[in-house]
Design an enzyme around this catalytic site. Structure first.
Site, PDB file in Angstrom:
ATOM      1  N   ARG A 127       6.308   0.921   1.716  1.00 27.98           N
ATOM      2  CA  ARG A 127       6.783   2.174   2.284  1.00 27.98           C
ATOM      3  C   ARG A 127       7.026   1.983   3.778  1.00 27.98           C
ATOM      4  NH1 ARG A 127       8.416   3.615  -1.702  1.00 27.98           N
ATOM      5  NH2 ARG A 127       8.023   5.486  -2.938  1.00 27.98           N
ATOM      6  N   HIS A 144      16.193  -0.148   0.157  1.00 21.93           N
ATOM      7  CA  HIS A 144      15.200   0.371  -0.797  1.00 21.93           C
ATOM      8  C   HIS A 144      15.606  -0.002  -2.236  1.00 21.93           C
ATOM      9  CE1 HIS A 144      11.953   3.683  -1.261  1.00 21.93           C
ATOM     10  NE2 HIS A 144      11.898   2.845  -2.262  1.00 21.93           N
ATOM     11  N   THR A 187       0.856  -1.194   0.000  1.00 16.15           N
ATOM     12  CA  THR A 187       0.000   0.000   0.000  1.00 16.15           C
ATOM     13  C   THR A 187       0.892   1.244   0.000  1.00 16.15           C
ATOM     14  OG1 THR A 187       0.035   0.332   2.380  1.00 16.15           O
ATOM     15  CG2 THR A 187      -1.574  -1.239   1.550  1.00 16.15           C
ATOM     16  N   GLU A 231      14.784   6.989   6.015  1.00 14.49           N
ATOM     17  CA  GLU A 231      15.811   6.402   5.147  1.00 14.49           C
ATOM     18  C   GLU A 231      16.943   7.391   4.888  1.00 14.49           C
ATOM     19  OE1 GLU A 231      14.013   4.755   1.606  1.00 14.49           O
ATOM     20  OE2 GLU A 231      12.755   3.419   2.774  1.00 14.49           O
TER      21      GLU A 231
HETATM   22  N1  LIG Z   1      10.451  -0.793  -2.532  1.00 15.62           N
HETATM   23  C1  LIG Z   1      10.432  -0.116  -3.665  1.00 15.62           C
HETATM   24  O1  LIG Z   1      11.457   0.240  -4.225  1.00 15.62           O
HETATM   25  C2  LIG Z   1       9.106   0.214  -4.303  1.00 15.62           C
HETATM   26  C3  LIG Z   1       8.997   0.208  -5.707  1.00 15.62           C
HETATM   27  C4  LIG Z   1       7.759   0.517  -6.292  1.00 15.62           C
HETATM   28  C5  LIG Z   1       6.676   0.825  -5.482  1.00 15.62           C
HETATM   29  N2  LIG Z   1       6.836   0.859  -4.140  1.00 15.62           N
HETATM   30  C6  LIG Z   1       5.716   1.167  -3.265  1.00 15.62           C
HETATM   31  O2  LIG Z   1       4.839   0.048  -3.247  1.00 15.62           O
HETATM   32  C7  LIG Z   1       3.510   0.471  -2.963  1.00 15.62           C
HETATM   33  C8  LIG Z   1       2.531  -0.145  -3.946  1.00 15.62           C
HETATM   34  O3  LIG Z   1       2.831   0.274  -5.255  1.00 15.62           O
HETATM   35  P1  LIG Z   1       1.825  -0.051  -6.454  1.00 15.62           P
HETATM   36  O4  LIG Z   1       2.528   0.368  -7.688  1.00 15.62           O
HETATM   37  O5  LIG Z   1       1.302  -1.423  -6.330  1.00 15.62           O
HETATM   38  O6  LIG Z   1       0.676   1.001  -6.128  1.00 15.62           O
HETATM   39  P2  LIG Z   1      -0.889   0.899  -6.472  1.00 15.62           P
HETATM   40  O7  LIG Z   1      -1.431   2.272  -6.340  1.00 15.62           O
HETATM   41  O8  LIG Z   1      -1.087   0.178  -7.765  1.00 15.62           O
HETATM   42  O9  LIG Z   1      -1.463  -0.027  -5.292  1.00 15.62           O
HETATM   43  C9  LIG Z   1      -1.613   0.395  -3.966  1.00 15.62           C
HETATM   44  C10 LIG Z   1      -2.888  -0.240  -3.439  1.00 15.62           C
HETATM   45  O10 LIG Z   1      -2.969  -0.016  -2.023  1.00 15.62           O
HETATM   46  C11 LIG Z   1      -4.361   0.023  -1.719  1.00 15.62           C
HETATM   47  N3  LIG Z   1      -4.618   0.565  -0.375  1.00 15.62           N
HETATM   48  C12 LIG Z   1      -4.716   1.853   0.016  1.00 15.62           C
HETATM   49  N4  LIG Z   1      -5.040   1.917   1.329  1.00 15.62           N
HETATM   50  C13 LIG Z   1      -5.129   0.645   1.767  1.00 15.62           C
HETATM   51  C14 LIG Z   1      -5.433   0.065   3.021  1.00 15.62           C
HETATM   52  N5  LIG Z   1      -5.718   0.819   4.082  1.00 15.62           N
HETATM   53  N6  LIG Z   1      -5.432  -1.275   3.124  1.00 15.62           N
HETATM   54  C15 LIG Z   1      -5.164  -2.054   2.053  1.00 15.62           C
HETATM   55  N7  LIG Z   1      -4.887  -1.558   0.818  1.00 15.62           N
HETATM   56  C16 LIG Z   1      -4.865  -0.221   0.684  1.00 15.62           C
HETATM   57  C17 LIG Z   1      -4.935   0.890  -2.837  1.00 15.62           C
HETATM   58  O11 LIG Z   1      -6.321   0.715  -2.947  1.00 15.62           O
HETATM   59  C18 LIG Z   1      -4.167   0.356  -4.048  1.00 15.62           C
HETATM   60  O12 LIG Z   1      -4.900  -0.639  -4.732  1.00 15.62           O
HETATM   61  C19 LIG Z   1       3.575   2.005  -2.993  1.00 15.62           C
HETATM   62  O13 LIG Z   1       3.748   2.470  -1.671  1.00 15.62           O
HETATM   63  C20 LIG Z   1       4.839   2.302  -3.785  1.00 15.62           C
HETATM   64  O14 LIG Z   1       5.368   3.571  -3.490  1.00 15.62           O
HETATM   65  C21 LIG Z   1       8.018   0.539  -3.532  1.00 15.62           C
HETATM   66  O1  LIG Z   2       8.280   4.521  -5.489  1.00 13.43           O
HETATM   67  C1  LIG Z   2       9.117   3.895  -6.159  1.00 13.43           C
HETATM   68  O2  LIG Z   2       9.101   3.843  -7.397  1.00 13.43           O
HETATM   69  C2  LIG Z   2      10.128   3.090  -5.435  1.00 13.43           C
HETATM   70  O3  LIG Z   2      10.095   3.320  -4.074  1.00 13.43           O
HETATM   71  C3  LIG Z   2      11.509   3.157  -6.018  1.00 13.43           C
HETATM   72  O4  LIG Z   2      12.251   4.244  -5.563  1.00 13.43           O
HETATM   73  P1  LIG Z   2      13.727   4.501  -6.185  1.00 13.43           P
HETATM   74  O5  LIG Z   2      13.518   4.987  -7.578  1.00 13.43           O
HETATM   75  O6  LIG Z   2      14.361   5.535  -5.334  1.00 13.43           O
HETATM   76  O7  LIG Z   2      14.458   3.215  -6.151  1.00 13.43           O
END
Ligand SMILES: NC(=O)c1ccc[n+]([C@@H]2O[C@H](COP(=O)([O-])OP(=O)(O)OC[C@H]3O[C@@H](n4cnc5c(N)ncnc54)[C@H](O)[C@@H]3O)[C@@H](O)[C@H]2O)c1
Ligand SMILES: O=C(O)[C@H](O)COP(=O)(O)O
Length: 530
Positions: A232, A280, A203, A261
């Site tokens: 996150r 990350h 999420t 971070e």
């Molecule tokens: N670790 C990394 O490097 C990395 C990379 C890409 C994305 N992310 C993070 O991963 C997360 C998901 O990314 P995504 O592309 O799938 O986004 P997305 O918007 O496609 O999916 C997020 C989902 O979370 C749901 N949500 C919101 N509140 C909620 C709750 N209370 N309970 C359950 N579900 C809930 C939303 O309805 C949505 O469907 C984001 O926080 C994004 O920033 C991290």
């Molecule tokens: O939100 C994102 O796309 C991820 O957290 C990736 O972050 P980064 O580009 O700093 O690796």
């Protein structure tokens, strides 16, 4: 000639088209401090970042030529969106390019956790051949709880199925139909917390998801469960997790993201034998970095050249004539959406907006975006804005229906927002802009009221009997909750009625429970409109 600054490490191959463009000059300067960026940003038309550069209000203010900020990735929590919007800077991201990569990282973390790979590696290369300590568990037959079934969560679930796992999934926008299509079992957060052997969160970080897994959730978890966070930092309460591991409830955790971070050197995760961490790295593959850089470069070029673009996460340009007519209704619309969504419990499948009176002959599209934003922001937090609200609704199978009606019910303008949710829920909130009085909510679930949509409100449904108002006033008074205004609405004397109160501060959950327990009161819910 346009100038674009790349201030984080972004794939060269991905930004090649930007570098090849004969009307663009690209400068790469990574690792700059805020002051250093402020000193040079004035000469640039575009800024490209990942998550390392924090694009502050001051940087945006100093970017007097800035037209676009491109985020090569998903999360824009490092960019001051409001400031960009106010200054007319378009912010775009690349939401799809790193989905698979991040899903694969989450999966790799789950497998590393199940088989103690990082710990076993460290011991083996230190010269100790230890075959006893690292007894793992299989994924097959285990229950995986997925919190957040958006792009990444859905892909994780697909892969977990191939490993023979049973999937429990929760997302406020996950309908039974979509769950069936994805072959997952629709569950509540509580079902997941109590029933899962592994939990993975996907999420965004919002007011609602912050610490959504904390002490109360750890207390009821299956002993020996494992937990993964590649979304996150802050979705899982870090300190509560350490306690849950040390008390034997949680067998291990894998984290790619942190509340702060990089984490401080003495952060307990960094020395805990049962917690594995990565810095990350979720989106860090050659493929994903190329994808996101290509996507974002393409859109930056369009924006600089004044061509149509996609993936903007802040305000779009609106024709001045439309803007003048609609602008006064924007905050009312957003509040009506927010009010209605806070009353809704099931997964929302339809948002109906009816415009009446003055609003029936205008192009209300920009206003609808605000209303849909209000509805979605409870779950998407800062990730939803008026540019992407309609798109997000569509991707979550939420149907947006707009109707225009000449019937004004006595008001010169009236906006009625109705939410349909699974299974048979329907919530309705109507509001108007009254000359001289400003925004008013004039109807809730078909009961007439008249109250300003602001601050902390309590909606009570009750039976219309003498003495109820007194009981409510006394209970709130005893709990130090001051009532600023109160409205009672009913359709017939002695029938079902509602009471809508504005109070001076947040209402503790136990007070709402006590209110709902009073004689003749059916429900008591808090609505926050800040
Ligand atoms: N670790 C990394 O490097 C990395 C990379 C890409 C994305 N992310 C993070 O991963 C997360 C998901 O990314 P995504 O592309 O799938 O986004 P997305 O918007 O496609 O999916 C997020 C989902 O979370 C749901 N949500 C919101 N509140 C909620 C709750 N209370 N309970 C359950 N579900 C809930 C939303 O309805 C949505 O469907 C984001 O926080 C994004 O920033 C991290
Ligand atoms: O939100 C994102 O796309 C991820 O957290 C990736 O972050 P980064 O580009 O700093 O690796």
């Amino acid at each position: 000639m346009f100038k674009v600054l790349v201030s984080d490490p972004i794939s060269d191959l991905g930004i090649q088209q930007l570098m090849d463009a004969n009307d663009v000059v690209v400068d790469k300067k990574t690792g700059l401090s805020e002051d250093e960026l402020i000193a040079i940003i004035g000469e640039y038309d575009g800024l490209l970042v990942r998550s390392q550069t924090t694009v502050t209000e001051k940087i945006i203010a100093a970017g007097t030529n800035l037209k676009v900020i491109g985020r090569a990735g998903v999360g824009v929590d490092n960019i001051k969106l409001e400031a960009a919007t106010q200054r007319g800077v378009v912010v775009i991201n690349a939401p799809d390019g790193n989905t698979i990569t991040t899903c694969e990282h989450a999966f790799a973390m789950m497998m590393a956790l199940a088989r103690h790979i990082p710990q076993a590696y460290a011991k083996t290369i230190s010269g100790v051949w230890d075959k006893k300590t690292f007894l793992g568990v299989e994924l097959r037959g285990k229950t995986l709880g997925v919190l957040g079934m958006g792009r990444i969560g859905s892909e994780v679930a697909k892969r977990a199925k191939a490993f023979g796992m049973n999937i429990l999934a929760y997302d406020p926008f996950l309908t039974p139909d979509r769950a069936e299509k994805l072959e997952v079992k629709l569950a509540s957060v509580d079902d997941i917390v109590r029933g899962a052997d592994f939990i993975t969160v996907h999420t965004p970080l919002t007011a609602e998801t912050r610490h959504m897994i904390s002490r109360p959730q750890f207390e009821v978890m299956k002993k020996g469960m494992r937990i993964i966070n590649c979304a996150r930092g802050g979705v899982i309460d870090e300190m509560a997790l350490v306690e849950a591991i040390d008390s034997g409830i949680v067998a291990g955790a894998a984290f790619d993201v942190f509340e702060k971070e990089p984490p401080q050197a003495d952060h307990p995760f960094l020395s805990h034998p049962k917690i594995i961490v990565t810095p990350h790295l979720g989106a860090s593959t050659v493929e994903a970095q190329e994808n996101v850089a290509i996507d974002v470069s393409e859109q930056v070029l369009h924006i600089l050249r004044n061509e149509p673009f996609i993936n903007a996460v802040n305000i779009p340009p609106v024709a001045p004539s439309v803007m003048n007519k609609l602008q006064p209704y924007f905050t009312l619309g957003e509040k009506l959406g927010s009010f209605a969504t806070q009353l809704t419990h099931g997964a929302i499948s339809e948002i109906t907006v009816e415009y009446a009176g003055d609003l029936s002959d205008v192009d209300t599209q920009p206003l609808t975006r605000y209303i849909v934003k209000g509805v979605l922001s409870r779950h998407f937090g800062g990730d939803v804005n008026i540019v992407n609200s309609m798109h997000l609704a569509k991707t979550r199978d939420v149907n947006v229906v707009v109707t225009k009606s000449p019937k004004t019910k006595g008001f010169t303008n009236l906006i009625t927002v109705t939410l349909k949710a699974d299974p048979d829920e329907e919530r309705l909130v109507a509001g108007t802009l009254l000359q001289g009085y400003g925004e008013r909510i004039v109807q809730v679930n078909k009961f007439p009221v008249d109250i300003a949509p602001e601050g902390h409100q309590i909606l009570i449904s009750h039976n219309d009997k003498p003495g109820i108002i007194g009981l409510v006033g006394t209970l709130l008074g005893e709990n130090d909750v001051n009532i600023a205004s109160m409205q009672v609405g009913r359709k017939i004397v002695g029938g079902a009625a509602i009471m809508l109160l504005t109070v001076d501060k947040a209402v503790p959950q136990q007070v709402l429970v006590k209110l709902a327990g009073l004689q003749e009161i059916n429900t008591a819910e808090e609505v926050i409109l800040l």
